[in-house]
Write an enzyme that holds these catalytic residues in place. Structure first.
Site, PDB file in Angstrom:
ATOM      1  N   MET A  29     -38.893  10.392   1.234  1.00  0.00           N
ATOM      2  CA  MET A  29     -39.187   9.124   0.544  1.00  0.00           C
ATOM      3  C   MET A  29     -39.377   9.374  -0.951  1.00  0.00           C
ATOM      4  O   MET A  29     -39.883   8.505  -1.670  1.00  0.00           O
ATOM      5  CB  MET A  29     -40.432   8.461   1.140  1.00  0.00           C
ATOM      6  CG  MET A  29     -40.222   8.063   2.596  1.00  0.00           C
ATOM      7  SD  MET A  29     -41.324   6.746   3.137  1.00  0.00           S
ATOM      8  CE  MET A  29     -42.914   7.482   2.862  1.00  0.00           C
ATOM      9  N   GLY A  30     -38.995  10.564  -1.407  1.00  0.00           N
ATOM     10  CA  GLY A  30     -39.051  10.832  -2.846  1.00  0.00           C
ATOM     11  C   GLY A  30     -40.439  11.236  -3.317  1.00  0.00           C
ATOM     12  O   GLY A  30     -41.287  11.621  -2.515  1.00  0.00           O
TER      13      GLY A  30
ATOM     14  N   GLN B  76     -41.667   1.331   7.741  1.00  0.00           N
ATOM     15  CA  GLN B  76     -42.703   2.218   8.264  1.00  0.00           C
ATOM     16  C   GLN B  76     -44.057   2.020   7.585  1.00  0.00           C
ATOM     17  O   GLN B  76     -44.999   2.760   7.862  1.00  0.00           O
ATOM     18  CB  GLN B  76     -42.268   3.684   8.206  1.00  0.00           C
ATOM     19  CG  GLN B  76     -42.190   4.283   6.812  1.00  0.00           C
ATOM     20  CD  GLN B  76     -41.564   5.661   6.853  1.00  0.00           C
ATOM     21  OE1 GLN B  76     -40.372   5.825   7.086  1.00  0.00           O
ATOM     22  NE2 GLN B  76     -42.377   6.689   6.628  1.00  0.00           N
TER      23      GLN B  76
ATOM     24  N   GLU C 234     -43.615  20.116   9.351  1.00  0.00           N
ATOM     25  CA  GLU C 234     -44.655  20.139  10.383  1.00  0.00           C
ATOM     26  C   GLU C 234     -45.916  19.415   9.905  1.00  0.00           C
ATOM     27  O   GLU C 234     -46.786  19.117  10.705  1.00  0.00           O
ATOM     28  CB  GLU C 234     -45.000  21.592  10.742  1.00  0.00           C
ATOM     29  CG  GLU C 234     -43.885  22.285  11.505  1.00  0.00           C
ATOM     30  CD  GLU C 234     -44.260  23.685  11.951  1.00  0.00           C
ATOM     31  OE1 GLU C 234     -45.331  24.195  11.553  1.00  0.00           O
ATOM     32  OE2 GLU C 234     -43.453  24.284  12.701  1.00  0.00           O
TER      33      GLU C 234
ATOM     34  N   HIS D  31     -41.381  19.301   0.035  1.00  0.00           N
ATOM     35  CA  HIS D  31     -40.037  18.767   0.288  1.00  0.00           C
ATOM     36  C   HIS D  31     -38.978  19.840   0.002  1.00  0.00           C
ATOM     37  O   HIS D  31     -38.029  20.020   0.768  1.00  0.00           O
ATOM     38  CB  HIS D  31     -39.737  17.576  -0.637  1.00  0.00           C
ATOM     39  CG  HIS D  31     -40.582  16.368  -0.413  1.00  0.00           C
ATOM     40  ND1 HIS D  31     -41.504  15.930  -1.326  1.00  0.00           N
ATOM     41  CD2 HIS D  31     -40.626  15.485   0.609  1.00  0.00           C
ATOM     42  CE1 HIS D  31     -42.082  14.826  -0.884  1.00  0.00           C
ATOM     43  NE2 HIS D  31     -41.571  14.533   0.292  1.00  0.00           N
TER      44      HIS D  31
HETATM   45  P1  AMP Z   1     -41.889  12.146   2.976  1.00  0.00           P
HETATM   46  O1  AMP Z   1     -41.207  12.053   1.675  1.00  0.00           O
HETATM   47  O2  AMP Z   1     -43.394  12.119   2.900  1.00  0.00           O
HETATM   48  O3  AMP Z   1     -41.335  11.185   4.012  1.00  0.00           O
HETATM   49  O4  AMP Z   1     -41.542  13.597   3.543  1.00  0.00           O
HETATM   50  C1  AMP Z   1     -40.207  14.000   3.703  1.00  0.00           C
HETATM   51  C2  AMP Z   1     -40.193  15.254   4.540  1.00  0.00           C
HETATM   52  O5  AMP Z   1     -40.934  16.283   3.884  1.00  0.00           O
HETATM   53  C3  AMP Z   1     -40.862  15.046   5.917  1.00  0.00           C
HETATM   54  O6  AMP Z   1     -40.115  15.738   6.905  1.00  0.00           O
HETATM   55  C4  AMP Z   1     -42.212  15.668   5.708  1.00  0.00           C
HETATM   56  O7  AMP Z   1     -42.819  16.130   6.900  1.00  0.00           O
HETATM   57  C5  AMP Z   1     -41.883  16.821   4.777  1.00  0.00           C
HETATM   58  N1  AMP Z   1     -43.071  17.270   4.074  1.00  0.00           N
HETATM   59  C6  AMP Z   1     -43.943  16.496   3.373  1.00  0.00           C
HETATM   60  N2  AMP Z   1     -44.961  17.253   2.905  1.00  0.00           N
HETATM   61  C7  AMP Z   1     -44.722  18.521   3.314  1.00  0.00           C
HETATM   62  C8  AMP Z   1     -45.417  19.770   3.150  1.00  0.00           C
HETATM   63  N3  AMP Z   1     -46.559  19.846   2.480  1.00  0.00           N
HETATM   64  N4  AMP Z   1     -44.879  20.876   3.704  1.00  0.00           N
HETATM   65  C9  AMP Z   1     -43.699  20.799   4.407  1.00  0.00           C
HETATM   66  N5  AMP Z   1     -43.008  19.660   4.589  1.00  0.00           N
HETATM   67  C10 AMP Z   1     -43.513  18.543   4.056  1.00  0.00           C
END
Ligand code: AMP
Length: 278
Positions: free
Chosen positions: A30-31, A61, A148, A37
């Protein structure tokens, strides 16, 4: 790195890469990108994939009282970071591209979405499952990478891919943390200095609790004491749970593979974290 905003262009460019014999690794986000990320992208590259990233703040969501409008959006900085990290393609669709007029489908993974965050974020996992299903159908990657940190989301996506026979391999990537243990998250930037200083307590509490659980203490009593400790530091706790890592069913006996999960709010910022209990 190429950037596209339409499904048609995304498919065409992915197809061109596949035609050259490249395997496609997909990282949906989601940027407001951070190193967590980028660790997914690094994993995809280490696995030998041409990487496709997406940035889409998915309205489906977010609940009506959640932070959809406020969610940080900084596409230009994100694109620069992805470029530096060696991403091959960035898919940046508008809401209308993903949910055109008349869109009427909801994907729901029963049970897995009903525990932990489920009751606190009604509709959240349906929104996640629906958009991930669409993104996987658009990009059609060989492998898709998820953090995770969002363990429940990862299980929901694994369930969806298994149940719908989607031809993609789902890989979970370990949580990347700040030096003080706080799990990296786009939402951490909402924290003021006082709350930022308190935030690592969630991870510290999980680690301490895991040690005590491994020694075989009373589960309910340990969870209650740990929860009180977090609350006394100003967190509003949605849940602190010891649960099966695959089914997410709460555990009241020591079984494997077990994990500890927490969701708590500091002011307007909702933080989540989880760790394995070895
Ligand atoms: P989001 O932008 O929050 O939807 O996250 C995108 C992807 O990055 C998702 O698969 C998250 O689980 C992963 N992600 C977010 N924060 C972390 C982190 N601290 N460590 C590893 N993966 C992450």
């Amino acid at each position: 790195m190429q950037q596209v905003t339409t499904i048609k262009d995304c498919r065409a460019l992915v197809q061109a890469r596949r035609a050259c014999g490249q395997k496609i690794g997909f990282v949906p986000t989601m940027g407001a990108l951070h190193d967590g990320h980028l660790s997914l992208l690094r994993q995809a590259k280490a696995d030998g994939h041409e990487t496709v990233a997406s940035i889409f703040v998915n309205p489906a969501q977010f609940g009506p009282n959640e932070d959809f409008a406020l969610y940080p959006r900084r596409a230009a900085e994100d694109a620069a970071l992805l470029e530096q990290s060696g991403a091959g393609l960035l898919f940046l669709p508008e809401v209308q591209e993903i949910y055109p007029h008349g869109f009427a489908t909801d994907v729901r993974v029963k049970n897995l979405g009903d525990y932990l965050c489920g009751p606190f974020r009604p509709g959240h996992f349906e929104g996640v499952a629906t958009v991930v299903c669409k993104l996987l159908n658009i990009v059609q990657p060989d492998t898709a990478y998820f953090g995770e940190k969002d363990w429940q989301q990862l299980q929901v996506i694994k369930g969806l891919v298994r149940d719908l026979d989607m031809p993609v391999h789902i890989v979970g990537v370990p949580t990347l943390r700040e030096a003080d243990g706080l799990a990296m998250s786009s939402r951490n930037q909402y924290l003021d200095a006082v709350d930022r200083a308190k935030a690592p307590l969630l991870y510290i509490t999980l680690c301490d609790l895991a040690t005590k659980l491994c020694k075989g203490g009373d589960i309910a009593a340990l969870l209650k004491t740990a929860r009180r400790g977090i609350e006394e530091n100003g967190f509003q706790v949605d849940y602190l749970e010891y649960a099966d890592g695959e089914t997410l069913v709460p555990l009241r006996a020591h079984l494997k593979p077990a994990r500890l999960f927490v969701a708590a709010r500091l002011g307007r910022t909702r933080l989540i974290d989880n760790i394995p209990v070895a």
